[in-house]
Design a protein around this motif. Sequence first.
Motif, PDB file in Angstrom:
ATOM      1  N   SER A 283     -28.095 -18.663  -5.786  1.00 24.08           N
ATOM      2  CA  SER A 283     -29.486 -19.051  -5.594  1.00 24.08           C
ATOM      3  C   SER A 283     -30.412 -18.356  -6.585  1.00 24.08           C
ATOM      4  O   SER A 283     -30.147 -17.251  -7.054  1.00 24.08           O
ATOM      5  CB  SER A 283     -29.932 -18.714  -4.168  1.00 24.08           C
ATOM      6  N   TYR A 284     -31.503 -19.037  -6.878  1.00 26.46           N
ATOM      7  CA  TYR A 284     -32.573 -18.506  -7.712  1.00 26.46           C
ATOM      8  C   TYR A 284     -33.275 -17.389  -6.936  1.00 26.46           C
ATOM      9  O   TYR A 284     -33.818 -17.618  -5.867  1.00 26.46           O
ATOM     10  CB  TYR A 284     -33.546 -19.646  -8.014  1.00 26.46           C
ATOM     11  N   GLN A 309     -27.518 -15.256 -11.116  1.00 27.80           N
ATOM     12  CA  GLN A 309     -28.201 -16.225 -10.271  1.00 27.80           C
ATOM     13  C   GLN A 309     -28.077 -17.636 -10.820  1.00 27.80           C
ATOM     14  O   GLN A 309     -28.395 -17.892 -11.980  1.00 27.80           O
ATOM     15  CB  GLN A 309     -29.686 -15.864 -10.164  1.00 27.80           C
ATOM     16  N   TYR A 311     -29.220 -21.741 -10.628  1.00 23.98           N
ATOM     17  CA  TYR A 311     -30.533 -22.366 -10.520  1.00 23.98           C
ATOM     18  C   TYR A 311     -30.357 -23.767  -9.932  1.00 23.98           C
ATOM     19  O   TYR A 311     -30.276 -23.923  -8.722  1.00 23.98           O
ATOM     20  CB  TYR A 311     -31.204 -22.377 -11.890  1.00 23.98           C
ATOM     21  N   ARG A 327     -29.634 -19.294 -13.965  1.00 22.96           N
ATOM     22  CA  ARG A 327     -31.095 -19.327 -14.027  1.00 22.96           C
ATOM     23  C   ARG A 327     -31.605 -18.872 -15.388  1.00 22.96           C
ATOM     24  O   ARG A 327     -32.603 -19.388 -15.894  1.00 22.96           O
ATOM     25  CB  ARG A 327     -31.649 -18.436 -12.917  1.00 22.96           C
ATOM     26  N   ASN A 328     -30.960 -17.885 -16.004  1.00 23.05           N
ATOM     27  CA  ASN A 328     -31.410 -17.363 -17.294  1.00 23.05           C
ATOM     28  C   ASN A 328     -30.897 -18.196 -18.472  1.00 23.05           C
ATOM     29  O   ASN A 328     -30.925 -17.745 -19.615  1.00 23.05           O
ATOM     30  CB  ASN A 328     -31.002 -15.899 -17.458  1.00 23.05           C
ATOM     31  N   LYS A 350     -32.230 -25.327 -19.694  1.00 22.75           N
ATOM     32  CA  LYS A 350     -32.531 -24.932 -18.323  1.00 22.75           C
ATOM     33  C   LYS A 350     -31.517 -25.454 -17.322  1.00 22.75           C
ATOM     34  O   LYS A 350     -31.369 -24.900 -16.238  1.00 22.75           O
ATOM     35  CB  LYS A 350     -33.917 -25.456 -17.929  1.00 22.75           C
ATOM     36  N   TYR A 351     -30.834 -26.549 -17.669  1.00 22.49           N
ATOM     37  CA  TYR A 351     -29.982 -27.214 -16.682  1.00 22.49           C
ATOM     38  C   TYR A 351     -28.785 -27.875 -17.361  1.00 22.49           C
ATOM     39  O   TYR A 351     -28.905 -28.432 -18.448  1.00 22.49           O
ATOM     40  CB  TYR A 351     -30.797 -28.280 -15.935  1.00 22.49           C
TER      41      TYR A 351
END
Length: 418
Positions: A283-284, A309, A311, A327-328, A350-351
Amino acid sequence: MRFNCHSCLSGFSLILIISALPAAARSEESPIATWLQWRGPQRDSQVEGPAWPPALDVEHLQKVWSVPLGPSYSGPIVAADRVFVTETVDKETEVVRALDRQSGKELWKISWPGAINVPFFAKSNGDWIRSTPAFDGERLYVAGIRDVLVCLNGADGQEIWRVDFAQTTGAKLPAFGCVCSPLIDGDFVYIQAGAGLVKLDKYSGKIIWHGLRDGGGMYGSAFSSPVIRTINGQRQLLVQTRKKLAGVALDSGEELWSQEIPAFRGMNILTPTVIGNSVFTSSYGGGSYLYTLNNGAATAEQRWRNKVQGYMSSPVVIDGHIYLHLRNKRFACINIETGQEAWVTKPFGKYWSMVAQGDRILALDERGDLLLIRANPQQFELIDKRHISDEPTWAHLAVCGDQLFIRALNEQSMYRWK
């Protein structure tokens, strides 16, 4: 009353039902690979089929067709002869289209009013439809952003039924819109909507039960999508709400066990990943966790925690390792036994949406980059990379045999491996 469409769908549904059968039940001369739900056949982004080529250049991967569309984050649904896509038009109308699988030609289109203004800190990711539909061979289940579930006839797009969860359950509209992708199981469909978890009769839309209610609004609308798995001999629904991870009884909606998952602003987004009798999530604002479920007890024991983490990107599991986009923006390989990182890369986008076959991972970065990776716990091994879109590519890619279906923000494309 159940909708009977056998007469109007006889030829079409037969093709699609055959395509959904196990490989052993199909003719070896004409296998048809499909992608009928979120994250593919088993909802885990793992696929079988012909070996992927060693490169992503135009010699090995060629674009066959491309169709302009309005914005959407829904991944494409690929049936035997058609592809279902969604879009939001003029920030006020949701549209569903069926396209011919081989040519991209439009077969039908249907629309309804549907729009929502997401909170300001999420505005950069848009106000358009987010959920990936699901298809059972005859009926397409589409979750609109205003917390509605619409059942459509896959042959012609005619609406069979719809449920407005805000009206039906009294729940507040989700602040970020409906995000969960529906899950079909037998005669039922499950979705995290109405500020909870809902089981419906897939033929009529009748609500069978409504559980895990937590109020709606800013923290009530789930970001994750459920899966069904058997753990310690018990078949159950694995669900991640904004606050916790839980196992739910399919028949009753009873919570079998749960574990709180800390996250910034309730950003529990990943699809739960079951590994044996354990469940992984990340989780973020929290971390990465592996929980083992004790046989016969309604408890989940934390086996390990790692500070990295996740995202929005759900992981793939290959040969004892979890491959997770973070997340990073970095990509990590985590040892399932120890919970330690085998390696962590430099930042990407980002994804990522990922599909795995054997020891290969195909990853679609939201910046329009397609990456072919070898799953190697010793080191990050990028085989090839190709920029395929100047538009954001947030929707989940689909891989069906020698075909790749890639949804950029404003177009749907089909590529073919060579």
